[in-house]
Design an enzyme around this catalytic site. Structure first.
Site, PDB file in Angstrom:
ATOM      1  N   ASP A 103       0.841  -1.200   0.000  1.00 13.13           N
ATOM      2  CA  ASP A 103       0.000   0.000   0.000  1.00 13.13           C
ATOM      3  C   ASP A 103       0.878   1.253   0.000  1.00 13.13           C
ATOM      4  OD1 ASP A 103      -2.080  -1.760   0.364  1.00 13.13           O
ATOM      5  OD2 ASP A 103      -2.116  -1.482   2.544  1.00 13.13           O
TER       6      ASP A 103
HETATM    7  N1  URA Z   1      -1.065  -5.957   3.802  1.00 15.66           N
HETATM    8  C1  URA Z   1      -1.562  -4.715   3.835  1.00 15.66           C
HETATM    9  O1  URA Z   1      -2.611  -4.457   4.427  1.00 15.66           O
HETATM   10  N2  URA Z   1      -0.876  -3.758   3.203  1.00 15.66           N
HETATM   11  C2  URA Z   1       0.272  -3.963   2.560  1.00 15.66           C
HETATM   12  O2  URA Z   1       0.840  -3.035   2.006  1.00 15.66           O
HETATM   13  C3  URA Z   1       0.779  -5.269   2.542  1.00 15.66           C
HETATM   14  C4  URA Z   1       0.089  -6.260   3.177  1.00 15.66           C
END
Ligand code: URA
Length: 230
Positions: A103
């Site tokens: 993310d």
């Molecule tokens: N899980 C998440 O919620 N975000 C990420 O960036 C990676 C794994």
């Protein structure tokens, strides 16, 4: 070592027949020396030139990036910085793309490669590649949460996650290990236990860790380390 005519035809320079003509016309050099046979064997890192123009040879590139927050996992975006902004041009030109995604707000280890098969093997849940995250969150994880992760969390939309490992590290801190990569997976798993994540960092993917990699830094990985992976 590969045959010169194979290297040139794989690179789309010319057909094997045309390559014979180019060699006969003394238009092909290897490491600066004019070649006399299209069947000559050349080293993987040989400098090959045709009509004086250096051949860009395809090579498998694998990069490990310590992604900072604020960068999208995408190859381009009109408005926001992407992880590609952190990759030097001489690597970008090999066509590397991110393997899976982190993310925008998540930090940590992100692999990039131009090898589609390898990317698939790393992402596929079938291969059980462990992804280890450090999370800071509201509340404190307890034994019930650990058990729920081990049994397989069911997300708010009914999606069932594979069994995962939740390791409480004291007040508001946990380590989470998963073997799949659903959208916002760790955040959603933690939300389902009322442990809202405020900071997330991927620390390890398979045998690769962030060790020695400062935030925003990247390094090239030898693709051979993935050879044992199906
Ligand atoms: N899980 C998440 O919620 N975000 C990420 O960036 C990676 C794994």
């Amino acid at each position: 070592m590969q045959r010169l005519d194979k290297v040139l035809s794989d690179a789309g320079i010319a057909t094997r027949k045309e390559i014979r003509g180019l060699v006969r016309a003394e238009l092909v050099t290897v490491n600066g020396i004019c070649v006399s046979s299209p069947e000559q064997k050349v080293e993987d890192d040989a400098q090959i030139a045709v009509r004086g123009e250096m051949l860009e040879r395809r090579r498998v590139v694998v990069l490990a990036l310590h992604k900072p927050a604020g960068y999208l996992t995408a190859t381009e975006d009109r408005y926001q910085p992407t992880v590609m902004d952190l990759i030097p041009e001489h690597f970008r030109k090999w066509g590397v793309v991110p393997v899976g995604r982190l993310d925008k707000a998540t930090e940590g280890l992100l692999l990039l490669t131009n090898d589609g098969d390898l990317a698939h093997r790393l992402i596929s849940p079938k291969n059980d590649v462990e992804k280890v995250y450090y999370a800071e969150h509201d509340g404190t994880a307890g034994a019930d949460d650990v058990r729920a992760f081990a049994e397989g969390i069911i997300l708010e939309d009914g999606t069932r996650c594979r069994p995962a490992v939740l390791e409480p590290l004291g007040a508001g801190k946990s380590r989470v290990t998963v073997t799949e990569g659903k959208y916002h997976q760790v955040r959603r798993m933690m939300d389902s236990r009322h442990l809202h994540v405020n900071y997330l960092r991927r620390e390890r993917e398979g045998s690769l860790s962030l060790e020695g990699l400062a935030l925003g830094e990247m390094t090239e990985i030898d693709p051979k380390i993935f050879d044992r992976m199906k």
